[in-house]
Scaffold this active site. Structure first.
Site, PDB file in Angstrom:
ATOM      1  N   ASN A   1      87.555  71.229 105.649  1.00  0.00           N
ATOM      2  CA  ASN A   1      88.680  70.922 104.779  1.00  0.00           C
ATOM      3  C   ASN A   1      88.285  71.133 103.316  1.00  0.00           C
ATOM      4  O   ASN A   1      88.797  72.011 102.628  1.00  0.00           O
ATOM      5  CB  ASN A   1      89.164  69.507 105.022  1.00  0.00           C
ATOM      6  CG  ASN A   1      90.425  69.145 104.249  1.00  0.00           C
ATOM      7  OD1 ASN A   1      90.928  68.039 104.339  1.00  0.00           O
ATOM      8  ND2 ASN A   1      90.993  70.058 103.481  1.00  0.00           N
TER       9      ASN A   1
ATOM     10  N   LYS B   1      91.189  63.359 117.231  1.00  0.00           N
ATOM     11  CA  LYS B   1      89.846  63.461 116.659  1.00  0.00           C
ATOM     12  C   LYS B   1      89.403  62.071 116.227  1.00  0.00           C
ATOM     13  O   LYS B   1      89.992  61.453 115.345  1.00  0.00           O
ATOM     14  CB  LYS B   1      89.822  64.418 115.468  1.00  0.00           C
ATOM     15  CG  LYS B   1      88.411  64.563 114.893  1.00  0.00           C
ATOM     16  CD  LYS B   1      88.424  65.281 113.565  1.00  0.00           C
ATOM     17  CE  LYS B   1      87.019  65.169 112.960  1.00  0.00           C
ATOM     18  NZ  LYS B   1      87.045  65.196 111.506  1.00  0.00           N
TER      19      LYS B   1
ATOM     20  N   ALA C   1      82.029  68.978 109.085  1.00  0.00           N
ATOM     21  CA  ALA C   1      81.547  68.395 107.827  1.00  0.00           C
ATOM     22  C   ALA C   1      80.323  69.120 107.292  1.00  0.00           C
ATOM     23  O   ALA C   1      79.419  69.490 108.044  1.00  0.00           O
ATOM     24  CB  ALA C   1      81.227  66.915 107.967  1.00  0.00           C
TER      25      ALA C   1
END
Length: 264
Positions: free
Chosen positions: A215, A106, A193
């Site tokens: 995350n 990534k 995100a």
């Protein structure tokens, strides 16, 4: 794997996955919480910041791979914390060495520490170099449809536009741009995100994104393991809603009951 997932797989660089929820491994209180949240999320792909998380660089520190085995999970090394193409490429090369020739990576090249927006010039430069070195590049980028298509044309195996700034929890801020990216893509589009809660993940999937990576939304929750479970269900529900097809929006009401044969 449930029947629905087996009939509607996510395919990245020729590999088939049943889960459309990718999760990060940072910000958890310890490795045990990381493991429990990852299991609750049902993720098959977990991303690891090579510059921040130990996967063998330091033999004297706890190793993430001892709790998230590469035999069970696809480990996706990322270049978080890199601000130049050169640093990002160097980090990917290190990851490949640590993971015995692992090609999937990534890529993210940040522009500044305040916004953590991608530096698109450096991202393009790094992507071209990594593809030339036979990496399978999943790339974090802005929600610019032209740039997303260019990254696909370079040879990236997945394009990962932001929904909102990293860690902001603002959810999808520009649906139009995401729709443009999705409609023109021939590779998986993965929102990366900005997700804050389950409804944000569902919205991204309802728009037609192939997957969601998160995350902070999980690790920063009051109960990370419970939130991971919620995110799993949201991604599944959003995908099913996309495939089912929502009804069109209208300004006025439309009765759900038949009007023929009314009494009186």
């Amino acid at each position: 794997m449930n029947n629905f997932a087996s009939n509607d797989p996510l395919v990245i660089a020729g590999t088939v996955y049943s889960s459309r929820l990718l999760t990060g491994t940072g910000k958890f209180k310890d490795l045990d919480e990381t493991r429990l949240a990852t299991e609750a999320a049902g993720s098959q792909i977990v991303t690891v910041a090579i510059r921040r998380v130990n996967i063998g660089q330091d033999p004297h520190q706890p190793n993430l791979l001892n709790v998230l085995s590469p035999d069970r999970y696809a480990i996706l090394p990322n270049t978080a914390g890199c601000y130049t193409a050169e640093d990002a490429v160097r980090t990917c090369r290190l990851a490949r060495e640590l993971l015995d020739g692992h090609r999937l990576t990534k890529l993210e090249v940040l522009g500044d520490k305040k916004t953590l927006y991608p530096d698109v010039v450096q991202t393009l430069k790094a992507a071209e170099q990594l593809v030339a070195e036979d990496f399978q590049v999943m790339v974090y980028t802005s929600d610019d449809p032209i740039l997303a298509k260019r990254l696909e044309e370079i040879g990236c195996v997945a394009v990962m536009p932001l929904a909102a700034p990293i860690g902001s929890g603002l959810g999808v801020q520009n649906r139009y741009n995401l729709l443009e990216i999705i409609e023109n893509a021939q590779v998986p589009i993965i929102v990366d995100a900005g997700v804050g809660t389950a409804s944000d993940a569902a919205i991204a999937m309802e728009l037609g994104c192939d997957a969601v990576l998160m995350n902070t939304a999980i690790a920063g929750a009051r109960d990370p393991v419970l939130m991971a479970s919620a995110m799993r269900k949201a991604v599944e529900a959003g995908r099913e809603a996309f495939l089912a097809g929502r009804i069109p929006r209208k300004r006025y009401a439309a009765a759900s009951s038949p009007v023929e044969g009314l009494v009186g």
